[in-house]
Design a protein around this motif. Structure first.
Motif, PDB file in Angstrom:
ATOM      1  N   THR A  83       0.875  -1.171   0.000  1.00  0.00           N
ATOM      2  CA  THR A  83       0.000   0.000   0.000  1.00  0.00           C
ATOM      3  C   THR A  83       0.911   1.219   0.000  1.00  0.00           C
ATOM      4  OG1 THR A  83      -0.033   0.134   2.411  1.00  0.00           O
ATOM      5  CG2 THR A  83      -1.746  -1.216   1.369  1.00  0.00           C
ATOM      6  N   GLU A  84       0.338   2.401   0.023  1.00  0.00           N
ATOM      7  CA  GLU A  84       1.161   3.612   0.119  1.00  0.00           C
ATOM      8  C   GLU A  84       2.065   3.556   1.345  1.00  0.00           C
ATOM      9  OE1 GLU A  84      -0.985   7.296  -0.075  1.00  0.00           O
ATOM     10  OE2 GLU A  84      -2.140   6.643  -1.811  1.00  0.00           O
ATOM     11  N   VAL A  85       1.564   2.979   2.425  1.00  0.00           N
ATOM     12  CA  VAL A  85       2.317   2.904   3.672  1.00  0.00           C
ATOM     13  C   VAL A  85       3.295   1.734   3.681  1.00  0.00           C
ATOM     14  CG1 VAL A  85       2.121   2.633   6.189  1.00  0.00           C
ATOM     15  CG2 VAL A  85       0.468   4.039   4.943  1.00  0.00           C
ATOM     16  N   SER A  86       2.866   0.547   3.230  1.00  0.00           N
ATOM     17  CA  SER A  86       3.699  -0.654   3.363  1.00  0.00           C
ATOM     18  C   SER A  86       4.668  -0.897   2.200  1.00  0.00           C
ATOM     19  CB  SER A  86       2.818  -1.897   3.551  1.00  0.00           C
ATOM     20  OG  SER A  86       2.054  -2.168   2.386  1.00  0.00           O
ATOM     21  N   LYS A  87       4.429  -0.283   1.050  1.00  0.00           N
ATOM     22  CA  LYS A  87       5.234  -0.579  -0.141  1.00  0.00           C
ATOM     23  C   LYS A  87       6.737  -0.358   0.054  1.00  0.00           C
ATOM     24  CE  LYS A  87       5.325  -0.216  -5.153  1.00  0.00           C
ATOM     25  NZ  LYS A  87       5.729  -1.598  -5.247  1.00  0.00           N
ATOM     26  N   PRO A  88       7.170   0.753   0.626  1.00  0.00           N
ATOM     27  CA  PRO A  88       8.627   0.947   0.767  1.00  0.00           C
ATOM     28  C   PRO A  88       9.315  -0.181   1.537  1.00  0.00           C
ATOM     29  CG  PRO A  88       7.475   3.013   1.164  1.00  0.00           C
ATOM     30  CD  PRO A  88       6.423   1.937   1.070  1.00  0.00           C
ATOM     31  N   ILE A  89       8.728  -0.597   2.642  1.00  0.00           N
ATOM     32  CA  ILE A  89       9.352  -1.655   3.444  1.00  0.00           C
ATOM     33  C   ILE A  89       9.228  -3.007   2.757  1.00  0.00           C
ATOM     34  CG2 ILE A  89       7.346  -2.122   4.915  1.00  0.00           C
ATOM     35  CD1 ILE A  89      10.967  -2.129   6.109  1.00  0.00           C
ATOM     36  N   MET A  90       8.077  -3.295   2.173  1.00  0.00           N
ATOM     37  CA  MET A  90       7.895  -4.582   1.504  1.00  0.00           C
ATOM     38  C   MET A  90       8.838  -4.710   0.307  1.00  0.00           C
ATOM     39  SD  MET A  90       5.829  -6.134   3.400  1.00  0.00           S
ATOM     40  CE  MET A  90       4.417  -6.001   4.475  1.00  0.00           C
ATOM     41  N   ASP A  91       8.997  -3.648  -0.463  1.00  0.00           N
ATOM     42  CA  ASP A  91       9.923  -3.686  -1.602  1.00  0.00           C
ATOM     43  C   ASP A  91      11.346  -3.932  -1.136  1.00  0.00           C
ATOM     44  OD1 ASP A  91       7.862  -3.274  -3.376  1.00  0.00           O
ATOM     45  OD2 ASP A  91       8.395  -1.186  -3.837  1.00  0.00           O
ATOM     46  N   GLU A  92      11.705  -3.391   0.008  1.00  0.00           N
ATOM     47  CA  GLU A  92      13.064  -3.526   0.516  1.00  0.00           C
ATOM     48  C   GLU A  92      13.368  -4.906   1.094  1.00  0.00           C
ATOM     49  OE1 GLU A  92      16.013  -1.498   3.828  1.00  0.00           O
ATOM     50  OE2 GLU A  92      14.221  -0.407   3.195  1.00  0.00           O
ATOM     51  N   VAL A  93      12.406  -5.517   1.786  1.00  0.00           N
ATOM     52  CA  VAL A  93      12.717  -6.748   2.521  1.00  0.00           C
ATOM     53  C   VAL A  93      12.063  -8.021   1.988  1.00  0.00           C
ATOM     54  CG1 VAL A  93      13.084  -5.434   4.642  1.00  0.00           C
ATOM     55  CG2 VAL A  93      10.886  -6.539   4.272  1.00  0.00           C
ATOM     56  N   MET A  94      10.922  -7.910   1.322  1.00  0.00           N
ATOM     57  CA  MET A  94      10.138  -9.098   0.958  1.00  0.00           C
ATOM     58  C   MET A  94      10.669  -9.781  -0.297  1.00  0.00           C
ATOM     59  SD  MET A  94       7.457 -10.818   2.043  1.00  0.00           S
ATOM     60  CE  MET A  94       6.819  -9.592   3.147  1.00  0.00           C
ATOM     61  N   GLY A  95      10.976 -11.070  -0.155  1.00  0.00           N
ATOM     62  CA  GLY A  95      11.381 -11.866  -1.304  1.00  0.00           C
ATOM     63  C   GLY A  95      10.176 -12.533  -1.953  1.00  0.00           C
ATOM     64  N   SER A  96       9.388 -13.243  -1.148  1.00  0.00           N
ATOM     65  CA  SER A  96       8.199 -13.918  -1.651  1.00  0.00           C
ATOM     66  C   SER A  96       7.252 -14.175  -0.481  1.00  0.00           C
ATOM     67  CB  SER A  96       8.562 -15.242  -2.324  1.00  0.00           C
ATOM     68  OG  SER A  96       9.127 -16.138  -1.382  1.00  0.00           O
ATOM     69  N   TYR A  97       6.018 -14.538  -0.820  1.00  0.00           N
ATOM     70  CA  TYR A  97       5.056 -14.860   0.227  1.00  0.00           C
ATOM     71  C   TYR A  97       4.074 -15.907  -0.277  1.00  0.00           C
ATOM     72  CZ  TYR A  97       1.565 -11.985  -2.166  1.00  0.00           C
ATOM     73  OH  TYR A  97       0.688 -11.474  -3.087  1.00  0.00           O
ATOM     74  N   MET A  98       3.456 -16.590   0.681  1.00  0.00           N
ATOM     75  CA  MET A  98       2.395 -17.553   0.412  1.00  0.00           C
ATOM     76  C   MET A  98       1.297 -17.319   1.439  1.00  0.00           C
ATOM     77  SD  MET A  98       4.856 -20.850  -0.099  1.00  0.00           S
ATOM     78  CE  MET A  98       6.090 -20.207   1.008  1.00  0.00           C
ATOM     79  N   ILE A  99       0.051 -17.429   1.000  1.00  0.00           N
ATOM     80  CA  ILE A  99      -1.098 -17.275   1.895  1.00  0.00           C
ATOM     81  C   ILE A  99      -1.928 -18.550   1.807  1.00  0.00           C
ATOM     82  CG2 ILE A  99      -3.177 -15.951   2.423  1.00  0.00           C
ATOM     83  CD1 ILE A  99      -1.870 -13.565   0.982  1.00  0.00           C
ATOM     84  N   TYR A 100      -2.301 -19.076   2.966  1.00  0.00           N
ATOM     85  CA  TYR A 100      -3.091 -20.295   3.028  1.00  0.00           C
ATOM     86  C   TYR A 100      -4.363 -20.044   3.815  1.00  0.00           C
ATOM     87  CZ  TYR A 100       1.440 -22.440   1.947  1.00  0.00           C
ATOM     88  OH  TYR A 100       2.632 -22.754   1.380  1.00  0.00           O
ATOM     89  N   ASP A 101      -5.476 -20.638   3.375  1.00  0.00           N
ATOM     90  CA  ASP A 101      -6.697 -20.703   4.177  1.00  0.00           C
ATOM     91  C   ASP A 101      -6.504 -21.824   5.184  1.00  0.00           C
ATOM     92  OD1 ASP A 101      -8.358 -18.758   2.991  1.00  0.00           O
ATOM     93  OD2 ASP A 101      -8.884 -20.122   1.368  1.00  0.00           O
ATOM     94  N   LEU A 102      -6.916 -21.611   6.406  1.00  0.00           N
ATOM     95  CA  LEU A 102      -6.831 -22.653   7.421  1.00  0.00           C
ATOM     96  C   LEU A 102      -8.239 -23.164   7.717  1.00  0.00           C
ATOM     97  CD1 LEU A 102      -4.296 -21.076   9.938  1.00  0.00           C
ATOM     98  CD2 LEU A 102      -3.858 -22.720   8.121  1.00  0.00           C
TER      99      LEU A 102
END
Length: 98
Positions: A73-92
């Motif tokens: 988002t406008e708020v989270s994009k700078p940090i996510m672009d810097e640190v995030m390599g990949s992600y997975m989301i699962y329904d439990l």
């Protein structure tokens, strides 16, 4: 509708990615963004021993907003672009309750 979900995030290579990520997630800005997608008080978190990935069990209130938050988002994009390599989301879903 609240859904229990599991988010697994892997960090990019490099020192301090976990610390930078967690600093944001625990900041007032991060908490405000997280509260838009999940019940923050019910979140359970775990980190790998080498701090290369984190796992969050969340009570998600808005799945589309969750994906947007992780992708930036406008708020989270700078940090996510810097640190995030990949992600997975699962329904439990419960298999059995005793």
């Amino acid at each position: 509708m609240v859904k229990e979900m599991l988010v697994v995030a892997k960090f990019k290579e490099g020192e301090g990615k976990f610390e930078k990520f967690m600093g944001f997630m625990q900041s007032p800005e991060g908490l405000a963004e997280r509260s838009k997608v999940a019940i923050v008080e019910k979140t359970m978190a775990s980190v790998t021993p080498d701090k290369s990935a984190v796992m969050f069990k969340i009570h998600c209130t808005d799945e589309a907003a969750l994906i947007k938050f992780i992708e930036g988002t406008e708020v989270s994009k700078p940090i996510m672009d810097e640190v995030m390599g990949s992600y997975m989301i699962y329904d439990l879903t419960k298999v059995k309750e005793g």
